[in-house]
Design a protein around this motif. Structure first.
Motif, PDB file in Angstrom:
ATOM      1  N   LEU B 227       7.051  -9.178 -39.100  1.00 18.64           N
ATOM      2  CA  LEU B 227       6.469  -8.077 -39.860  1.00 18.64           C
ATOM      3  C   LEU B 227       7.652  -7.310 -40.444  1.00 18.64           C
ATOM      4  O   LEU B 227       8.545  -6.897 -39.701  1.00 18.64           O
ATOM      5  N   VAL B 228       7.652  -7.185 -41.749  1.00 22.34           N
ATOM      6  CA  VAL B 228       8.790  -6.524 -42.381  1.00 22.34           C
ATOM      7  C   VAL B 228       8.316  -5.226 -43.039  1.00 22.34           C
ATOM      8  O   VAL B 228       7.397  -5.249 -43.863  1.00 22.34           O
ATOM      9  N   ILE B 229       8.925  -4.111 -42.631  1.00 22.16           N
ATOM     10  CA  ILE B 229       8.520  -2.798 -43.159  1.00 22.16           C
ATOM     11  C   ILE B 229       9.727  -2.142 -43.834  1.00 22.16           C
ATOM     12  O   ILE B 229      10.815  -2.094 -43.261  1.00 22.16           O
ATOM     13  N   HIS B 230       9.463  -1.682 -45.056  1.00 15.57           N
ATOM     14  CA  HIS B 230      10.514  -0.993 -45.819  1.00 15.57           C
ATOM     15  C   HIS B 230      10.074   0.454 -45.990  1.00 15.57           C
ATOM     16  O   HIS B 230       9.018   0.717 -46.541  1.00 15.57           O
ATOM     17  N   THR B 231      10.875   1.392 -45.476  1.00 20.66           N
ATOM     18  CA  THR B 231      10.504   2.812 -45.577  1.00 20.66           C
ATOM     19  C   THR B 231      11.563   3.596 -46.345  1.00 20.66           C
ATOM     20  O   THR B 231      12.635   3.067 -46.646  1.00 20.66           O
ATOM     21  N   ALA B 232      11.243   4.873 -46.594  1.00 22.07           N
ATOM     22  CA  ALA B 232      12.194   5.729 -47.311  1.00 22.07           C
ATOM     23  C   ALA B 232      13.338   6.142 -46.386  1.00 22.07           C
ATOM     24  O   ALA B 232      14.401   6.564 -46.850  1.00 22.07           O
ATOM     25  N   ALA B 233      13.125   6.046 -45.038  1.00 26.67           N
ATOM     26  CA  ALA B 233      14.185   6.419 -44.082  1.00 26.67           C
ATOM     27  C   ALA B 233      14.178   5.404 -42.941  1.00 26.67           C
ATOM     28  O   ALA B 233      13.644   5.670 -41.865  1.00 26.67           O
ATOM     29  N   GLN B 239      14.546   4.388 -35.093  1.00 25.38           N
ATOM     30  CA  GLN B 239      14.733   5.148 -33.847  1.00 25.38           C
ATOM     31  C   GLN B 239      13.395   5.584 -33.261  1.00 25.38           C
ATOM     32  O   GLN B 239      13.167   5.500 -32.056  1.00 25.38           O
ATOM     33  N   LEU B 240      12.490   6.019 -34.138  1.00 28.65           N
ATOM     34  CA  LEU B 240      11.162   6.468 -33.705  1.00 28.65           C
ATOM     35  C   LEU B 240      10.405   5.342 -33.013  1.00 28.65           C
ATOM     36  O   LEU B 240       9.830   5.523 -31.938  1.00 28.65           O
ATOM     37  N   LEU B 241      10.413   4.145 -33.679  1.00 28.67           N
ATOM     38  CA  LEU B 241       9.664   3.002 -33.142  1.00 28.67           C
ATOM     39  C   LEU B 241      10.284   2.501 -31.833  1.00 28.67           C
ATOM     40  O   LEU B 241       9.575   2.120 -30.906  1.00 28.67           O
ATOM     41  N   GLN B 242      11.596   2.534 -31.771  1.00 29.02           N
ATOM     42  CA  GLN B 242      12.272   2.095 -30.540  1.00 29.02           C
ATOM     43  C   GLN B 242      11.931   3.035 -29.377  1.00 29.02           C
ATOM     44  O   GLN B 242      11.666   2.580 -28.268  1.00 29.02           O
ATOM     45  N   SER B 243      11.906   4.347 -29.678  1.00 26.96           N
ATOM     46  CA  SER B 243      11.570   5.297 -28.608  1.00 26.96           C
ATOM     47  C   SER B 243      10.105   5.180 -28.205  1.00 26.96           C
ATOM     48  O   SER B 243       9.730   5.561 -27.094  1.00 26.96           O
ATOM     49  N   ALA B 244       9.275   4.611 -29.107  1.00 25.76           N
ATOM     50  CA  ALA B 244       7.859   4.404 -28.771  1.00 25.76           C
ATOM     51  C   ALA B 244       7.659   3.061 -28.037  1.00 25.76           C
ATOM     52  O   ALA B 244       6.527   2.674 -27.725  1.00 25.76           O
ATOM     53  N   GLY B 245       8.755   2.357 -27.809  1.00 22.90           N
ATOM     54  CA  GLY B 245       8.676   1.117 -27.025  1.00 22.90           C
ATOM     55  C   GLY B 245       8.561  -0.161 -27.839  1.00 22.90           C
ATOM     56  O   GLY B 245       8.364  -1.249 -27.287  1.00 22.90           O
ATOM     57  N   TYR B 246       8.678  -0.063 -29.158  1.00 20.85           N
ATOM     58  CA  TYR B 246       8.581  -1.268 -30.007  1.00 20.85           C
ATOM     59  C   TYR B 246       9.918  -2.027 -30.045  1.00 20.85           C
ATOM     60  O   TYR B 246      10.973  -1.397 -30.047  1.00 20.85           O
ATOM     61  N   VAL B 248      12.124  -3.457 -32.268  1.00 22.12           N
ATOM     62  CA  VAL B 248      12.365  -3.407 -33.719  1.00 22.12           C
ATOM     63  C   VAL B 248      13.859  -3.559 -34.018  1.00 22.12           C
ATOM     64  O   VAL B 248      14.698  -3.076 -33.284  1.00 22.12           O
ATOM     65  N   THR B 249      14.131  -4.267 -35.092  1.00 27.36           N
ATOM     66  CA  THR B 249      15.544  -4.396 -35.516  1.00 27.36           C
ATOM     67  C   THR B 249      15.678  -3.972 -36.973  1.00 27.36           C
ATOM     68  O   THR B 249      14.774  -4.224 -37.782  1.00 27.36           O
ATOM     69  N   LEU B 250      16.793  -3.331 -37.252  1.00 27.98           N
ATOM     70  CA  LEU B 250      17.067  -2.907 -38.623  1.00 27.98           C
ATOM     71  C   LEU B 250      17.929  -3.986 -39.270  1.00 27.98           C
ATOM     72  O   LEU B 250      19.058  -4.223 -38.850  1.00 27.98           O
TER      73      LEU B 250
END
Lengths: 256, 300
Positions: B227-233, B239-246, B248-250
């Motif tokens: 799943l690839v997500i492109h955001t403005a930040a 950091q948010l997703l990692q702290s939520a337990g996901y 995720v890699t940048l």
């Protein structure tokens, strides 16, 4: 085998060396013929019977052609394609040998033919029927020399094939082949003269077989070779077969 | 029995050594008629050695090789002589012959020679001496020599080497067409993207071992989805997703997550933080990535 032989002939006739060699041999013979004009009748007869040195030039070119014929397959990487097309790799080796042998015959016929032409420019007292060596005519002497050179040349070609099978580049085989051709007889004499106790064995060394033509021309050579003409003839065949056999095995087992 | 007869190539338990160095260990694979099979692996993996063994050019220490059910070895390779065409390592070219004369050495049929010259678009230079050929022209000639007899099995070692993109496409189309007509191909190439477009099966080899033999369908199925997500930040969203337990890699200015995740709660976390979502997409690993991953796994 027929297909392999056809492929080898096809490749051979498209090589520049195959067409340039007869021209060069004829030119070199012409050059020698020019230098014989002021020589004595006896010397002129000698040059006619030796094909105006054409036989020696032919052997030199045959050494180059033989070495190139084997080594080029490894140099160009074409040996893999060839090996796939035959049931046994030694067939390629034998086919190449037969092609060079056939070419050697053609070169010897050419030398005899050019000698016939060049003789016209020689001393008018020189006739083909003139008795020369061994109470045989000049023409007969030329024919016998051609046959003996052809016969002895097979041994040199088989040695060069063997050397080329061992080396990746033809240059090594050419260098060693030419060396063996010109220094082989001397080396054999040196061996036989230096190790007299071993003469019964050493007299069968392959380089001693190169004396066949000389001994035929001068039977006194027997004291040097310790072999009769018949023994030299047999020795030539045995060494040729041995060189072809060993060369074919090395050629077949070389890592591709 | 019927099944065995359909196999074009059968390789079982091949072992090959150069001195003390073992270059192939217990290599086994097989494939059927009409397939295009890719032999893939890093440099020195043993691809060319396998091809040479298949052609009866190199002896083996152990194992059995069969083409069309007939045994192949250095001393017995009648089937190779009659039914196989190959280009191994570099084109077998005599500089003093023209391209046409090379084809004449391979076949007596001018019809087949004309066909292969046209098929590979070599008409303009086929009668020129081969020593005037460019690298690509020599490569095409090597391929033409492998194809001109219309063999049942064609073995091509890095056939795309030196070819321009247009020639690569022509070759690709030709190989696919011939495979449809029943020719079997074993092709090695380091240009995996090109190979992936035509092969039906892949054999992955590394350090003299077969790591896998799979159909392309099986390989695509084993490709991981992301799943690839492109955001403005992206940095903050990561950091948010990692702290939520996901997990995720940048990567390359985008967020990458396992495709199995539910999208709504994930996006909610990002949106609730006031971060604008620019693009969401699902991506699959390409052949190259899958094979490199499998290679890395095989070495562990």
């Amino acid at each position: 085998m027929r297909k392999t032989l056809w492929r080898e002939i096809f490749k051979f006739k498209h090589q520049r060396l195959a067409w340039v060699t007869p021209l060069l041999v004829a030119l070199l013979m012409g050059g020698v013929a020019l230098t014989t004009h002021r020589m004595t009748l006896s010397d002129q007869k000698f040059y006619v019977t030796s094909g105006y040195v054409g036989f020696q030039w032919s052997i030199l070119f045959l050494i180059v052609i033989s070495a190139t014929s084997v080594a080029m397959e490894f140099e160009y990487g074409t040996i893999k394609q060839l090996a796939m097309q035959v049931p046994h790799r030694w067939l390629i080796y034998v086919a190449k040998f037969l092609v060079v042998l056939g070419y050697s015959m053609l070169l010897h016929v050419l030398v005899v033919g050019v000698t016939l032409i060049l003789k016209v420019s020689g001393d008018p007292r020189m006739h083909w029927q003139t008795i020369y060596r061994y109470h045989q005519s000049l023409g007969c002497n030329l024919g016998i020399n051609a046959l003996l050179d052809l016969y002895g040349g097979v041994l040199i070609v088989s040695l060069v094939f063997l050397l080329a099978s061992c080396s990746r580049h033809g240059a090594t085989a050419i260098a060693v082949g030419v060396g063996a051709c010109f220094m082989g007889e001397g080396l054999s004499s040196l061996l036989l003269g230096s190790f007299k106790a071993f003469v019964p064995w050493l007299k069968w060394n392959p380089f001693n077989m190169f004396y066949l033509q000389e001994e035929y021309g001068n039977p006194d050579y027997r004291t040097m070779t310790h072999l009769t003409i018949r023994q030299l003839e047999i020795g030539n065949v045995v060494w040729t077969l041995l060189f072809i056999g060993i060369g074919a095995v090395i050629f077949s087992r070389r890592r591709l | 029995m019927q099944h065995v007869q359909e196999k074009m190539v059968q390789v079982a338990g091949i072992r090959k050594t150069f001195g003390r160095r073992v270059v192939l260990r217990d290599v086994s694979f097989e494939f059927s008629t009409g397939k295009i099979v890719g032999l893939v692996g890093p440099n020195g993996a043993g691809k060319t050695t396998i091809m040479k063994i298949l052609l009866g050019l190199t002896p083996t220490a152990a194992g059995d090789v069969r083409i069309s059910g007939q045994p192949v070895s250095v001393n017995t390779h009648q089937v190779v002589t009659c039914q196989v065409g190959a280009l191994i390592e570099r084109p077998a070219i005599y500089p003093f012959l023209s391209g046409w004369q090379h084809l004449q050495l391979t076949t007596a049929s001018t019809v087949q020679m004309d066909w292969v010259v046209k098929a590979l678009q070599m008409t303009a230079y086929i009668h020129r001496p081969a020593n005037r050929y460019s690298l690509g022209m020599k490569q095409k000639l090597g391929i033409a020599m492998a194809l001109v007899t219309r063999p049942r099995l064609v073995i091509l070692d890095e056939p795309m080497n030196g070819l321009d993109p247009q020639s690569v496409k022509q070759l690709r189309d030709l190989l696919v067409q011939l495979a449809h007509e029943g020719t079997t191909f074993l092709i090695s190439s380091h240009i995996l993207s090109e190979l992936a477009k035509i092969i039906d099966q892949v054999i992955l080899i590394d350090q003299g071992r077969v790591l896998l033999q799979q159909t392309m369908t099986q390989l695509h199925q084993s490709a991981r989805a992301f799943l690839v997500i492109h955001t403005a930040a992206n940095q903050r969203a990561c950091q948010l997703l990692q702290s939520a337990g996901y997990s995720v890699t940048l990567r390359e200015d985008q967020l990458s997550l396992p495709a199995s995740l539910a999208l709504t709660p994930l996006l909610k976390i990002v949106l609730d933080a006031g971060i604008q979502v620019l693009k969401v997409s699902q991506q699959r690993e390409d052949l190259e990535t899958v094979l490199l991953r499998l290679l890395a796994n095989g070495r562990e």
